[in-house]
Design a protein around this motif. Structure first.
Motif, short mmCIF file in Angstrom:
data_model
loop_
_atom_site.label_atom_id
_atom_site.label_comp_id
_atom_site.label_asym_id
_atom_site.label_seq_id
_atom_site.Cartn_x
_atom_site.Cartn_y
_atom_site.Cartn_z
N THR A 101 -9.68 -10.83 0.61
CA THR A 101 -8.35 -10.24 0.47
C THR A 101 -7.26 -11.25 0.79
OG1 THR A 101 -6.89 -8.42 1.12
CG2 THR A 101 -8.35 -9.31 2.84
N LYS A 102 -6.17 -11.14 0.06
CA LYS A 102 -4.97 -11.90 0.38
C LYS A 102 -4.02 -11.04 1.23
CE LYS A 102 -4.99 -15.12 -3.47
NZ LYS A 102 -6.20 -14.70 -4.16
N LYS A 103 -4.38 -9.80 1.46
CA LYS A 103 -3.54 -8.88 2.23
C LYS A 103 -3.88 -8.97 3.71
CE LYS A 103 -2.38 -5.96 -1.65
NZ LYS A 103 -2.39 -4.61 -2.22
N ASP A 104 -3.65 -10.15 4.26
CA ASP A 104 -3.93 -10.41 5.66
C ASP A 104 -3.19 -9.46 6.59
OD1 ASP A 104 -1.41 -11.50 5.19
OD2 ASP A 104 -1.95 -13.51 5.86
N TYR A 105 -1.98 -9.04 6.21
CA TYR A 105 -1.17 -8.15 7.05
C TYR A 105 -1.86 -6.81 7.28
CZ TYR A 105 0.26 -6.52 2.41
OH TYR A 105 0.25 -6.06 1.12
N ILE A 106 -2.63 -6.32 6.31
CA ILE A 106 -3.35 -5.06 6.49
C ILE A 106 -4.48 -5.24 7.50
CG2 ILE A 106 -4.89 -3.41 5.34
CD1 ILE A 106 -3.14 -3.69 2.83
N ILE A 107 -5.22 -6.31 7.37
CA ILE A 107 -6.34 -6.56 8.27
C ILE A 107 -5.81 -6.82 9.68
CG2 ILE A 107 -8.40 -7.95 8.68
CD1 ILE A 107 -8.22 -6.35 5.90
N ASN A 108 -4.75 -7.61 9.81
CA ASN A 108 -4.17 -7.89 11.12
C ASN A 108 -3.66 -6.62 11.79
OD1 ASN A 108 -4.69 -10.64 10.89
ND2 ASN A 108 -2.71 -11.06 9.96
N MET A 109 -3.06 -5.73 11.02
CA MET A 109 -2.58 -4.46 11.57
C MET A 109 -3.75 -3.63 12.09
SD MET A 109 -0.31 -1.42 9.74
CE MET A 109 0.38 -2.62 8.62
N TYR A 110 -4.83 -3.59 11.33
CA TYR A 110 -6.00 -2.82 11.76
C TYR A 110 -6.56 -3.38 13.07
CZ TYR A 110 -10.52 -0.71 12.21
OH TYR A 110 -11.59 -0.05 12.73
N ILE A 111 -6.76 -4.68 13.13
CA ILE A 111 -7.34 -5.28 14.33
C ILE A 111 -6.40 -5.08 15.52
CG2 ILE A 111 -8.06 -7.46 15.41
CD1 ILE A 111 -9.07 -8.31 12.61
N ARG A 112 -5.12 -5.20 15.30
CA ARG A 112 -4.14 -4.96 16.37
C ARG A 112 -4.25 -3.51 16.88
NH1 ARG A 112 1.20 -4.41 14.04
NH2 ARG A 112 0.58 -2.24 14.05
N ASP A 113 -4.40 -2.57 15.95
CA ASP A 113 -4.42 -1.15 16.31
C ASP A 113 -5.77 -0.67 16.84
OD1 ASP A 113 -1.81 -1.06 15.45
OD2 ASP A 113 -2.24 0.02 13.59
N TYR A 114 -6.87 -1.20 16.30
CA TYR A 114 -8.20 -0.66 16.60
C TYR A 114 -9.18 -1.66 17.19
CZ TYR A 114 -6.59 3.26 13.78
OH TYR A 114 -5.87 4.32 13.30
N GLY A 115 -8.88 -2.92 17.17
CA GLY A 115 -9.81 -3.92 17.68
C GLY A 115 -10.71 -4.45 16.58
N GLU A 116 -11.93 -4.77 16.94
CA GLU A 116 -12.87 -5.42 16.02
C GLU A 116 -13.20 -4.57 14.79
OE1 GLU A 116 -14.32 -8.60 16.09
OE2 GLU A 116 -12.79 -8.91 17.62
N LEU A 117 -13.53 -5.26 13.72
CA LEU A 117 -14.03 -4.62 12.50
C LEU A 117 -15.49 -4.26 12.70
CD1 LEU A 117 -12.58 -7.24 10.01
CD2 LEU A 117 -11.72 -4.93 10.36
N PRO A 118 -16.01 -3.29 11.94
CA PRO A 118 -17.46 -3.01 12.01
C PRO A 118 -18.25 -4.28 11.69
CG PRO A 118 -16.33 -1.33 10.71
CD PRO A 118 -15.32 -2.42 10.99
N ASN A 119 -19.38 -4.46 12.35
CA ASN A 119 -20.20 -5.67 12.17
C ASN A 119 -20.64 -5.89 10.74
OD1 ASN A 119 -20.03 -6.40 14.86
ND2 ASN A 119 -21.88 -5.28 15.41
N ASN A 120 -20.79 -4.83 9.96
CA ASN A 120 -21.28 -4.95 8.60
C ASN A 120 -20.16 -5.10 7.57
OD1 ASN A 120 -20.54 -2.23 9.08
ND2 ASN A 120 -21.77 -1.54 7.36
N LEU A 121 -18.90 -5.08 8.00
CA LEU A 121 -17.76 -5.25 7.10
C LEU A 121 -17.24 -6.68 7.24
CD1 LEU A 121 -15.80 -4.12 5.02
CD2 LEU A 121 -14.42 -3.22 6.93
N HIS A 122 -17.56 -7.51 6.26
CA HIS A 122 -17.23 -8.93 6.29
C HIS A 122 -15.94 -9.16 5.49
CE1 HIS A 122 -21.25 -9.35 7.89
NE2 HIS A 122 -21.68 -8.64 6.84
#
Length: 188
Positions: A101-122
Motif C-alpha cells: 500500500t501507498k496509503k501509509d497514513y491509514i496503516i499508521n493511524m491503525y497502529i497508533r490506535d490499536y497497536g500491532e497488526l495481526p501476525n498473519n497480515l503482512h
C-alpha cells in the motif's frame, strides 16, 4: 503472482495520487486487457453497493487458502476498509495475507490506535520517487528500481525474485519481511 489467490480494485481510482499513476503496471494491464479492468471494476462496485457480500466473498477465499493477497491492482479504499482487512486476518490466522500500500497514513493511524497488526497480515509500504513515505513504525517497505537505474532505497534492500508463490512456499521475500527491512522491484 503465481497461484496466490487475490482480490483487486481499479488502479488510480483507489490509489494515492502520485507519479506512479502515470506508470502503473496495473493501469497498463487494465488498458491491455478489458476483462481485467471489468473484473476490478466489478469488485469495486460490489464493495460500494454490497459491502457485506464483498467481504463475505473475500473471507470465504481467505478461509480456504494458506496465502492471499490484497490488491494486485488498486489500494486500500479507506480506514474502514482496512479495519475489515484486520478483522478478517484475525479470524483466519491460518492464512498469510499480503498487502502492498501507498496509503501509509491509514496503516499508521491503525497502529497508533490499536497497536500491532495481526501476525498473519503482512503490510508492505510502497515507495515512489515523488511520494513521501511516512513510516514511524518501521514497517517493511517496497521500492522500485526505475528503468534509468535510480531507486528510492538503500543497497541493503532484498531484490524481488519475481514469483509470489515461490517466495510464499520458501517463506521468503515479501511474505516474511521484518520491521525495517526493504524489498526492491524492477519497474514493470
Amino acid at each position: 503472482m503465481g497461484s496466490i489467490p487475490s482480490v483487486s480494485l481499479p488502479s488510480v481510482l483507489t490509489c494515492r495520487k502520485c507519479l506512479c499513476n502515470m506508470k502503473c503496471y496495473s493501469r497498463k494491464l487494465e488498458k491491455l486487457r478489458p476483462n481485467v479492468s471489468k473484473a476490478y471494476q466489478e469488485n469495486f462496485d460490489l464493495f460500494i453497493h454490497h459491502p457485506e457480500q464483498y467481504w463475505r466473498e473475500v473471507e470465504a477465499c481467505i478461509m480456504l487458502n494458506q496465502y492471499f493477497r490484497f490488491h494486485v491492482g488498486g489500494d486500500i479504499v479507506n480506514y474502514q476498509y482496512f479495519l475489515k482487512m484486520v478483522e478478517i486476518a484475525q479470524r483466519n490466522p491460518q492464512c498469510s495475507i499480503l498487502c502492498f500500500t501507498k496509503k501509509d497514513y491509514i496503516i499508521n493511524m491503525y497502529i497508533r490506535d490499536y497497536g500491532e497488526l495481526p501476525n498473519n497480515l503482512h503490510i508492505v509500504l510502497s515507495a515512489w520517487k515523488d511520494l513521501t513515505l511516512h513510516n514511524p513504525y518501521q514497517l517493511p517497505e517496497a521500492h522500485v528500481i526505475y528503468r534509468d537505474g535510480t531507486t528510492t532505497t538503500h543497497e541493503d534492500a532484498i531484490e524481488c525474485k519475481g514469483n509470489c508463490t515461490e517466495c510464499a512456499i520458501e517463506h521468503g521475500g515479501c511474505w516474511n519481511l521484518k520491521h525495517g527491512e526493504r524489498i526492491k522491484f524492477h519497474e514493470h
